[in-house]
Design an enzyme around this catalytic site. Structure first.
Site, PDB file in Angstrom:
ATOM      1  CD  GLU A 146     -22.524 -51.557 -13.880  1.00  0.00           C
ATOM      2  OE1 GLU A 146     -21.577 -50.757 -13.959  1.00  0.00           O
ATOM      3  OE2 GLU A 146     -23.168 -51.727 -12.833  1.00  0.00           O
TER       4      GLU A 146
ATOM      5  CG  HIS B 211     -34.247 -27.083 -30.300  1.00  0.00           C
ATOM      6  ND1 HIS B 211     -34.751 -26.134 -31.150  1.00  0.00           N
ATOM      7  CD2 HIS B 211     -35.281 -27.453 -29.500  1.00  0.00           C
ATOM      8  CE1 HIS B 211     -36.029 -25.915 -30.863  1.00  0.00           C
ATOM      9  NE2 HIS B 211     -36.374 -26.711 -29.859  1.00  0.00           N
TER      10      HIS B 211
ATOM     11  CE  LYS C 118     -14.244 -51.153 -10.768  1.00  0.00           C
ATOM     12  NZ  LYS C 118     -15.117 -51.881  -9.855  1.00  0.00           N
TER      13      LYS C 118
HETATM   14  O1  PA5 Z   1     -23.962 -51.770 -10.096  1.00  0.00           O
HETATM   15  C1  PA5 Z   1     -22.863 -51.943  -9.589  1.00  0.00           C
HETATM   16  O2  PA5 Z   1     -22.635 -52.924  -8.863  1.00  0.00           O
HETATM   17  C2  PA5 Z   1     -21.716 -50.959  -9.781  1.00  0.00           C
HETATM   18  O3  PA5 Z   1     -21.980 -49.985 -10.693  1.00  0.00           O
HETATM   19  C3  PA5 Z   1     -21.370 -50.307  -8.456  1.00  0.00           C
HETATM   20  O4  PA5 Z   1     -22.499 -49.633  -7.963  1.00  0.00           O
HETATM   21  C4  PA5 Z   1     -20.216 -49.321  -8.580  1.00  0.00           C
HETATM   22  O5  PA5 Z   1     -19.139 -49.902  -9.239  1.00  0.00           O
HETATM   23  C5  PA5 Z   1     -19.781 -48.847  -7.187  1.00  0.00           C
HETATM   24  O6  PA5 Z   1     -19.364 -49.933  -6.432  1.00  0.00           O
HETATM   25  P1  PA5 Z   1     -19.161 -49.852  -4.862  1.00  0.00           P
HETATM   26  O7  PA5 Z   1     -20.472 -49.501  -4.237  1.00  0.00           O
HETATM   27  O8  PA5 Z   1     -18.695 -51.208  -4.475  1.00  0.00           O
HETATM   28  O9  PA5 Z   1     -18.138 -48.779  -4.596  1.00  0.00           O
END
Ligand code: PA5
Length: 441
Positions: free
Chosen positions: A283, A304, A418
């Site tokens: 990410e 394996h 989303k």
């Molecule tokens: O790294 C990030 O910001 C995202 O992966 C969030 O952790 C994830 O989308 C969850 O978001 P939130 O804590 O706002 O529910």
């Protein structure tokens, strides 16, 4: 102290190549130190182990104790950075079977939209008293929001409005989002995710610390390992700094066509750490049509299945091994009088030593087969060393991302699905998107 060893990269990377990137790494490292890089309003994790609010920390420890006293089950509701870190550390330190070992059971939910998984956890809840830690920075993420609706309803039916209030702990943003509002209205105890720490960098905030402390993890030692790694790395912009060296290797690999990193560990309990690493690097770096594809293998199991590809498949892979010098309490292979299975040649050897030899054998086979390998060496599998490893990876990720030229702290790409999902689910405000999607059909 954690070491990052590039000895096995001889023959893959030259001194000249390291020299060629050292200025870029120094610049990226300085940007992180001075807060001058892109996304610099999200680098709160950088100093967190040193500046953690002691009062908030004491409250985390007290609440963890209260959860253990009031319940046999803690449900942690969250997705992405809001659950991966705590689950990863818990499984690394207590094992994948931690819930079968006595003490507080911790189940993670709200990290998918699988009704089957939620139904399973609901069924388990009847076996003991239940507390819930709902975690969402934005406070609006669909998966944990749906799970919270379901498990909150369960708690209200079982304990009543008043009783449920004492069992719900919310970890969220200081001011914004539905979860903050709801917590205020219902009087849930809350913990703050600092505004300048993004989800995937939040394991050492209340996001990770509350569930981990409740599960009996020594969070003091975890933070102290992270702090020691911070101290050795925060002011050193050279390649002597292990996180800078790792960032250099990753970028050099990409430049030589190795676009897939496999993070390898020979401990199955590392599996979820691999998932956390995938989120952290995937990410942070996978944007603007660049980045390495982060993947993981747990050896020897995956030798394996994936071992063939690693040894002999498309030449796009490099490997990073996470190695623990000490694991377990010394279990050995015992001798058998008639050597019925021909294993007496191993008698007296510890399983850990055999695992280490398997690791050495594998990494040299892969190196000889043309796959570059480097090694992150941790002294022990404990809280302190885990804290070091977490900070090392977070810092390496930031420096590596800056070297790539991206903003390691945003994740705009996550929003696209989303939008479409909200549109197709008829969420108010997404009417235009729905029209666009239907026109395409
Ligand atoms: O790294 C990030 O910001 C995202 O992966 C969030 O952790 C994830 O989308 C969850 O978001 P939130 O804590 O706002 O529910």
């Amino acid at each position: 102290m954690l070491r990052y060893d590039v000895g096995m990269l001889d023959g893959f990377l030259t001194r000249g190549e390291f020299d060629s990137i050292k200025e870029e790494i120094a610049a990226a490292s300085a940007m992180l130190r001075d807060g001058t890089g892109r996304g610099n309003d999200f680098i709160g994790w950088r100093d967190l182990p040193a500046v953690f609010d002691r009062e908030e920390y004491a409250r985390i420890r007290d609440t963890a104790r209260r959860i253990r006293e009031q319940s046999g089950i803690l449900l942690v509701i969250g997705i992405g950075g809001s659950y991966l870190g705590s689950r990863a550390v818990l499984e690394l330190l207590r094992g994948e079977l931690h819930n079968e070992m006595g003490g507080l059971k911790v189940y993670f939910t709200g990290n998918s939209l699988s009704p089957g998984d939620m139904e399973d956890i609901l069924r388990l809840c009847d076996s003991s008293d239940v507390s819930v830690n709902v975690i969402s920075k934005s406070g609006t993420t669909t998966e944990p929001a749906i799970a919270f609706r379901i498990f909150r309803d369960y708690l209200i039916k079982r304990y009543g409005e008043e009783g449920s209030r004492e069992r719900i702990y919310a970890t969220t943003d200081r001011t914004g989002g539905t979860l903050r509002k709801l917590s205020g209205e219902h009087g849930y105890e809350t913990f703050v995710i600092p505004g300048d720490v993004g989800g995937r960098f939040s394991v050492l905030t209340p996001v990770g610390l509350l569930p981990l402390a409740a599960a009996g993890i020594d969070t003091d030692a975890l933070l102290s390992g992270a702090e020691d790694m911070r101290k050795v790395s925060c002011d050193d912009d050279t390649l002597v700094n292990p996180s800078n060296r790792y960032a250099a290797v990753r970028n050099l690999m990409l430049r030589t066509g190795k676009s897939v990193e496999i993070l390898i560990c020979f401990e199955p309990r590392f599996r979820m750490m691999g998932e956390w690493y995938k989120q952290l690097f995937g990410e942070s770096e996978g944007k603007e049509h660049t980045g390495l594809f982060p993947s993981t293998c747990v050896f020897t199991s995956d030798l394996h299945s994936m071992g063939q590809f690693c040894q002999d498949g498309t030449r796009i892979i490099f490997e990073t091994l996470v190695k623990f010098a000490q694991v377990g309490s010394g279990m050995t292979v015992h001798p058998e009088e008639d050597d019925f299975d021909g294993l007496n040649y191993l008698a007296g050897k510890s399983i850990h030593d055999i695992n280490t030899i398997a690791s050495d054998a594998t990494m040299s086979a892969h190196t000889e087969g043309g796959v570059p390998c480097s090694v992150i060496e941790c002294e022990k599998l404990d809280e302190y060393n885990t804290g070091e490893l977490i900070y090392f990876l977070e810092r390496a990720c930031a420096v590596s991302g800056y070297t790539l030229g991206v903003n390691p702290f945003d994740q705009k790409g996550v929003e696209a699905y989303k939008r479409n999902m909200f549109a197709l689910l008829d969420k108010p405000g997404y009417e235009e998107d729905k029209k666009r999607l239907l026109e395409k059909k």
